[in-house]
Write an enzyme that holds these catalytic residues in place. Structure first.
Site, PDB file in Angstrom:
ATOM      1  N   ASP A  43      -9.804   7.551  12.402  1.00  7.10           N
ATOM      2  CA  ASP A  43     -10.637   6.473  12.961  1.00  7.10           C
ATOM      3  C   ASP A  43     -11.983   6.405  12.236  1.00  7.10           C
ATOM      4  O   ASP A  43     -12.802   5.522  12.514  1.00  7.10           O
ATOM      5  CB  ASP A  43     -10.787   6.587  14.485  1.00  7.10           C
ATOM      6  CG  ASP A  43     -11.450   7.876  14.933  1.00  7.10           C
ATOM      7  OD1 ASP A  43     -11.768   8.728  14.075  1.00  7.10           O
ATOM      8  OD2 ASP A  43     -11.640   8.038  16.163  1.00  7.10           O
ATOM      9  N   LYS A 110      -3.217  12.503  16.319  1.00 14.56           N
ATOM     10  CA  LYS A 110      -4.341  13.417  16.515  1.00 14.56           C
ATOM     11  C   LYS A 110      -5.288  12.806  17.535  1.00 14.56           C
ATOM     12  O   LYS A 110      -5.452  11.580  17.562  1.00 14.56           O
ATOM     13  CB  LYS A 110      -5.053  13.639  15.170  1.00 14.56           C
ATOM     14  CG  LYS A 110      -6.357  14.410  15.254  1.00 14.56           C
ATOM     15  CD  LYS A 110      -6.856  14.847  13.884  1.00 14.56           C
ATOM     16  CE  LYS A 110      -7.744  13.879  13.162  1.00 14.56           C
ATOM     17  NZ  LYS A 110      -8.958  13.417  13.874  1.00 14.56           N
ATOM     18  N   GLU A 112      -9.195  13.936  19.830  1.00 14.98           N
ATOM     19  CA  GLU A 112     -10.337  14.856  19.812  1.00 14.98           C
ATOM     20  C   GLU A 112     -10.477  15.606  21.131  1.00 14.98           C
ATOM     21  O   GLU A 112     -10.458  14.996  22.204  1.00 14.98           O
ATOM     22  CB  GLU A 112     -11.624  14.061  19.531  1.00 14.98           C
ATOM     23  CG  GLU A 112     -11.628  13.436  18.147  1.00 14.98           C
ATOM     24  CD  GLU A 112     -12.918  12.686  17.826  1.00 14.98           C
ATOM     25  OE1 GLU A 112     -13.885  12.768  18.620  1.00 14.98           O
ATOM     26  OE2 GLU A 112     -12.949  12.031  16.780  1.00 14.98           O
ATOM     27  N   GLU A 179     -13.989  20.513  12.671  1.00 14.42           N
ATOM     28  CA  GLU A 179     -14.987  19.657  12.006  1.00 14.42           C
ATOM     29  C   GLU A 179     -16.399  20.224  12.182  1.00 14.42           C
ATOM     30  O   GLU A 179     -16.889  20.409  13.308  1.00 14.42           O
ATOM     31  CB  GLU A 179     -14.919  18.222  12.537  1.00 14.42           C
ATOM     32  CG  GLU A 179     -15.937  17.332  11.829  1.00 14.42           C
ATOM     33  CD  GLU A 179     -15.621  15.857  11.809  1.00 14.42           C
ATOM     34  OE1 GLU A 179     -14.619  15.437  12.419  1.00 14.42           O
ATOM     35  OE2 GLU A 179     -16.388  15.106  11.167  1.00 14.42           O
TER      36      GLU A 179
END
Ligand code: KIV
Length: 256
Positions: A43, A110, A112, A179
């Site tokens: 995204d 995926k 988050e 990340e």
């Protein structure tokens, strides 16, 4: 064709995973032909393709449109698509939207978060859809967080991230993206979980690395993350080519 199980097994085999993002057919095809293991329709397209300031305006329709295009060019790498903000608020919504991404060519999805989204991840994997986790700095939460901040600096944060990674592993994830996690915490998580860690700005000791391709090739010159060493300067080449064309056109030399 690289399967989710092969990605998971890379860890035991000591084979590092290479991953990059793509948002359209030519980039998907170029990355696939160049041998990358995992291609993510991230995204991050909200910023680097659609021109938004962050990922929080990206919709399911955006993700479906771009995943469909990338899928036409990818035949070997594992193609993973992001569930955008607001598309996985409940386990039912997560499964419905994951199915829609699979319907246009994604082979895994995926989203988050860790412990707080474990029910969503369990529902996705129970529906037979392969899953990749994403913890650490979570771009979909950038507004609440007030910026992109390094994660895992304190012991408490490192332990919370480890709990997130374990929750994702037990929910059936085949890999987890870390990340902007401190290298020390990334090393700890990598040593403690059985699934591969795929780092972005998290140091060299993850089981693989992922980057936004536009950062790697210098195609988004208006912002360059500190942790990326670009391997090409595509924006410079485009500007030079276009300036040469404009000049040739104005002088009457183009068109032959
Ligand atoms: O959206 C994206 O590109 C991502 C990567 C940065 C991991 O999630």
């Amino acid at each position: 064709m690289i399967t989710p199980a092969e990605i998971r097994d890379c860890k035991a085999q000591g084979r590092r995973i290479s991953a990059l993002t793509a948002y359209d057919y030519p980039m998907g095809r170029l990355l696939d032909e160049s041998g990358v293991d995992l291609i993510l329709v991230g995204d991050s397209l909200g910023m680097v393709v659609l021109g938004y300031p962050d990922t929080t305006s990206v919709t399911m329709d955006d993700m479906l449109h771009h995943t469909r295009a990338v899928a036409r060019g990818v035949s070997r790498a594992l193609l993973v698509a992001d569930l955008p903000i607001g598309s996985y608020d409940t386990p039912g919504a997560a499964v419905d939207n994951a199915r829609r991404l699979v319907g246009v060519g994604a082979r895994a999805v995926k989203l988050e978060g860790g412990v707080t989204v474990q029910a969503q991840v369990e529902a996705i994997t129970a529906a037979g859809i392969p899953f990749v986790g994403h913890i650490g700095m979570l771009p979909q939460s950038v507004r609440e967080e007030g910026g992109y901040k390094v994660k895992g600096r304190s012991d408490a944060e490192a332990q919370a991230l480890l709990a997130d990674a374990r929750a994702l592993e037990s929910a059936g994830a085949c890999a987890v993206v870390l990340e902007i996690v401190t290298p020390k915490t990334a090393r700890l998580i990598t040593a403690e979980v059985g699934i591969p860690t795929v780092g972005i700005g998290s140091g060299p000791d993850c089981d693989g690395q992922i980057l936004v391709t536009y950062d790697l090739i210098g195609l988004f010159p208006w912002f360059q993350p500190k942790f990326v060493s670009p391997k090409a300067q595509v924006a410079v080449s485009i500007r030079e080519a276009v300036a040469a064309y404009v000049e040739q056109t104005r002088s009457g030399a183009a068109g032959g």
